[in-house]
Write a protein that holds these residues in place. Structure first.
Motif, mmCIF file in Angstrom:
data_model
loop_
_atom_site.group_PDB
_atom_site.id
_atom_site.type_symbol
_atom_site.label_atom_id
_atom_site.label_comp_id
_atom_site.label_asym_id
_atom_site.label_seq_id
_atom_site.Cartn_x
_atom_site.Cartn_y
_atom_site.Cartn_z
ATOM 1 N N UNK A 272 0.839 -1.189 0.000
ATOM 2 C CA UNK A 272 0.000 0.000 0.000
ATOM 3 C C UNK A 272 0.878 1.244 0.000
ATOM 4 N N UNK A 273 0.558 2.199 -0.861
ATOM 5 C CA UNK A 273 1.222 3.497 -0.866
ATOM 6 C C UNK A 273 0.208 4.571 -0.481
ATOM 7 N N UNK A 274 0.571 5.408 0.495
ATOM 8 C CA UNK A 274 -0.314 6.501 0.936
ATOM 9 C C UNK A 274 0.333 7.840 0.610
ATOM 10 N N UNK A 275 -0.468 8.754 0.068
ATOM 11 C CA UNK A 275 -0.038 10.138 -0.117
ATOM 12 C C UNK A 275 -1.054 11.046 0.573
ATOM 13 N N UNK A 276 -0.595 11.833 1.551
ATOM 14 C CA UNK A 276 -1.473 12.775 2.242
ATOM 15 C C UNK A 276 -1.330 14.145 1.609
ATOM 16 N N UNK A 277 -2.446 14.789 1.327
ATOM 17 C CA UNK A 277 -2.402 16.104 0.701
ATOM 18 C C UNK A 277 -3.583 16.964 1.110
ATOM 19 N N UNK B 143 -9.837 -5.273 -3.551
ATOM 20 C CA UNK B 143 -8.482 -5.316 -4.111
ATOM 21 C C UNK B 143 -8.492 -6.335 -5.241
ATOM 22 N N UNK B 144 -7.840 -6.019 -6.336
ATOM 23 C CA UNK B 144 -7.782 -6.911 -7.493
ATOM 24 C C UNK B 144 -6.362 -6.948 -8.032
ATOM 25 N N UNK B 145 -6.176 -7.691 -9.115
ATOM 26 C CA UNK B 145 -4.862 -7.742 -9.759
ATOM 27 C C UNK B 145 -4.592 -6.493 -10.586
ATOM 28 N N UNK B 146 -5.598 -5.629 -10.735
ATOM 29 C CA UNK B 146 -5.429 -4.353 -11.429
ATOM 30 C C UNK B 146 -5.103 -3.265 -10.412
ATOM 31 N N UNK B 147 -4.288 -2.274 -10.784
ATOM 32 C CA UNK B 147 -3.993 -1.163 -9.861
ATOM 33 C C UNK B 147 -5.261 -0.413 -9.489
ATOM 34 N N UNK B 148 -5.385 -0.054 -8.232
ATOM 35 C CA UNK B 148 -6.532 0.701 -7.741
ATOM 36 C C UNK B 148 -6.050 1.913 -6.957
ATOM 37 N N UNK B 149 -6.847 2.986 -6.997
ATOM 38 C CA UNK B 149 -6.570 4.165 -6.183
ATOM 39 C C UNK B 149 -7.833 4.530 -5.413
ATOM 40 N N UNK B 150 -7.701 4.544 -4.091
ATOM 41 C CA UNK B 150 -8.780 4.930 -3.193
ATOM 42 C C UNK B 150 -8.432 6.275 -2.583
ATOM 43 N N UNK B 151 -9.328 7.242 -2.719
ATOM 44 C CA UNK B 151 -9.120 8.557 -2.119
ATOM 45 C C UNK B 151 -10.084 8.714 -0.948
ATOM 46 N N UNK C 189 -6.767 14.874 2.285
ATOM 47 C CA UNK C 189 -7.084 13.847 1.291
ATOM 48 C C UNK C 189 -5.966 12.814 1.300
ATOM 49 N N UNK C 190 -6.338 11.566 1.518
ATOM 50 C CA UNK C 190 -5.387 10.459 1.447
ATOM 51 C C UNK C 190 -5.601 9.713 0.136
ATOM 52 N N UNK C 191 -4.581 9.729 -0.723
ATOM 53 C CA UNK C 191 -4.619 8.976 -1.973
ATOM 54 C C UNK C 191 -3.881 7.667 -1.751
ATOM 55 N N UNK C 192 -4.594 6.563 -1.835
ATOM 56 C CA UNK C 192 -4.072 5.251 -1.469
ATOM 57 C C UNK C 192 -4.000 4.379 -2.711
ATOM 58 N N UNK C 193 -2.793 3.995 -3.114
ATOM 59 C CA UNK C 193 -2.584 3.130 -4.269
ATOM 60 C C UNK C 193 -2.264 1.721 -3.794
ATOM 61 N N UNK C 194 -2.860 0.728 -4.444
ATOM 62 C CA UNK C 194 -2.613 -0.653 -4.051
ATOM 63 C C UNK C 194 -2.960 -1.598 -5.189
ATOM 64 N N UNK C 195 -2.466 -2.838 -5.067
ATOM 65 C CA UNK C 195 -2.688 -3.873 -6.073
ATOM 66 C C UNK C 195 -2.356 -5.210 -5.434
ATOM 67 N N UNK C 196 -3.134 -6.244 -5.715
ATOM 68 C CA UNK C 196 -2.918 -7.552 -5.100
ATOM 69 C C UNK C 196 -2.654 -8.604 -6.178
#
Length: 236
Positions: free
Chosen positions: A53-58, A147-155, A198-205
């Protein structure tokens, strides 16, 4: 701020959710050259990691168009009442909140405005400042998203007033814990107003699963309703 959780490791580095891709060229080194890592073409500063998981706070923009941002699903809380939830009519309930619990209050303290079209039960809104909040240490909200095998971004659009909130994220696929230790971050706000982020959360499984989110009041200060707030979320 960027936080990356990989297996049992959580690392921190600086970044910005809207930063431009790093672009460079790669040439074959000669024997005399010292190997120097070079950036690959079109590498994002915030790639969706695999099993991490990658988090970016902005800062939250002055106006957020949820229907434009949430291409898979979006949700807004509290426009019509304490337990109201406005969401994408075609989102398929991808973003889910856990069982609501008291204390829970509606607020209109957001310094930003949220707009949307194509929603249900409210079809649209041209500038909501509402959300839901809770009071007291240990109280908060839980969410999940697929969560899927495709990249997802949750804000996530979160707030805190009169205390300190703890954000905790975990990536799982079935019984397998793919994200290792939980990735965490904290947000602090004064008693007199609401601080938002705003937390931009990138993840992929590597296989279908879910990302679990806890947004909990870690510390409450002052004599009023100190605690975390939940305003909106989008998934793309």
């Amino acid at each position: 701020m960027v936080l990356v959780g990989v297996a049992a490791l959580v690392s921190r580095s600086s970044g910005h959710p809207d930063a431009a891709p790093v672009v460079g060229s790669v040439a074959d080194p000669t024997v005399e050259q010292v190997p120097i890592p070079l950036p690959s073409p079109s590498i994002s500063t915030s790639p969706a990691p695999i099993n991490a998981i990658t988090i970016e706070q902005g800062k939250v923009p002055d106006t957020v168009d949820l229907s434009d941002e949430g291409t898979i699903d979006w949700v807004h809380w509290g426009e019509d009442g304490t337990y109201s939830l406005e969401r994408d009519a075609k989102g398929g309930f991808a973003i889910l909140e856990g069982t609501p619990s008291a204390p829970r209050q509606r607020h209109t303290l957001s310094p930003e405005r949220f707009t949307w079209t194509g929603g249900t039960p409210a079809a649209g809104n041209d500038g909501a400042t509402s959300g839901v909040r809770t009071c007291g240490a240990g109280n908060g909200f839980t969410l999940t998203a697929p969560a899927t095998t495709e990249p997802r971004k949750l804000r996530l659009y979160l707030g805190i007033s009169g205390g300190q909130g703890l954000l905790k994220l975990k990536l799982t696929t079935g019984e397998l814990v793919t994200g290792g230790q939980a990735v965490t971050d904290r947000l602090t706000g004064p008693d007199s107003s609401m601080t938002t982020a705003r937390y931009s959360i990138s993840y992929r499984a590597t296989r279908p699963g879910k990302i679990s989110i806890e947004w909990i009041t870690e510390k409450a200060t002052g004599s009023g309703c100190g605690g975390v707030a939940l305003e909106a979320a989008s998934l793309s």
